[in-house]
Motif scaffolding. Sequence first.
Motif: not given
Length: 308
Positions: A117-123, A125-133, A140-146
């Motif tokens: 959700a953060e990658a699509w329309v949230g904080k 957006r446009g980044l490549n490596t980040f996480m939601a807690v 819970g932890t969701g991780v996007v790497l590269d």
Amino acid sequence: MVIGVDLGATNIHAGLVDEEGRISGEVVRGYDCTSKHDVIEVLLDVLSSLKDKARSVKKSVKKIGLVCPGPVDIDNGLLINATNLPGWGVVPIRDMISDATGMDVHLDNDAVGAVLAEAWVGKARGLNTFMAVTLGTGVGTGVVLDGKVFRGGRRKGTEWGHLIMSNKGLYRCACGNDGCIETMCSATALVRLAQKKGLNVLSAKDVCKAAADKDIIALEVMDEFSYNLARALYNYSLVLGPEIIVICGGLSASHELFLPGVRKYFTGLFSGKEYMMPPMGIEMSRFPDNAGIIGAAYLCMEDRRIGL
């Protein structure tokens, strides 16, 4: 238009989501998670009501995105021994819902839903490596790497909320271990900490209200909670090197009570090594209550920037 569903430990949160990530027809339904069969019946009823709402505005719905407390086997559509859904065991939830509705179902972990959700329309957006807690019953932890969701070598996801941070947590974790981050940084942990310090509270909302009313003990509880969360996020940052960490989940609605302290302690832990801090820092989700729905819907979208 698709249906996004966030199946939590205490309620189902669902809605219709369009191609821009906008939610309509939102439904929240509480339940007792003891019986998985009863919960599935509630879920099917929610899905039926949402399909009716879509028809009422002349929209067709053919896909369902579903996020659940992990671990989740997305390849085989299984919910596997979810810590906060005790007694459920292994549930072929994707096929159960698909068979009952005749619709395509896309399944994932709830924290992955939040990070999508953060990658699509949230904080993020446009980044490549980040996480939601996500801060709720657990952590819970969701991780996007590269630019791709990180699932680990077995593709069963990662459970960073169960990294051990202390010799002894505020309670024994439902996973069976002691000292998990979840037992120090969740809404459940906040309540246990407050009770340990003598506050007569039953829920995280009670603790937050007392802190908002400037109760001295409640403010001390919030300060200690902030320090614990800052340490967890510090460890996450050293492992991942994220551009940003986004806080989601029910507890984030009261972020003004703990976020300043988290940022203060977090910055202090990086003293002398500021270059290792996430450049965009710690931010709160734009949709603390709806990230799961939006992320679940994103699973159904064909044009995705983030790889699954």
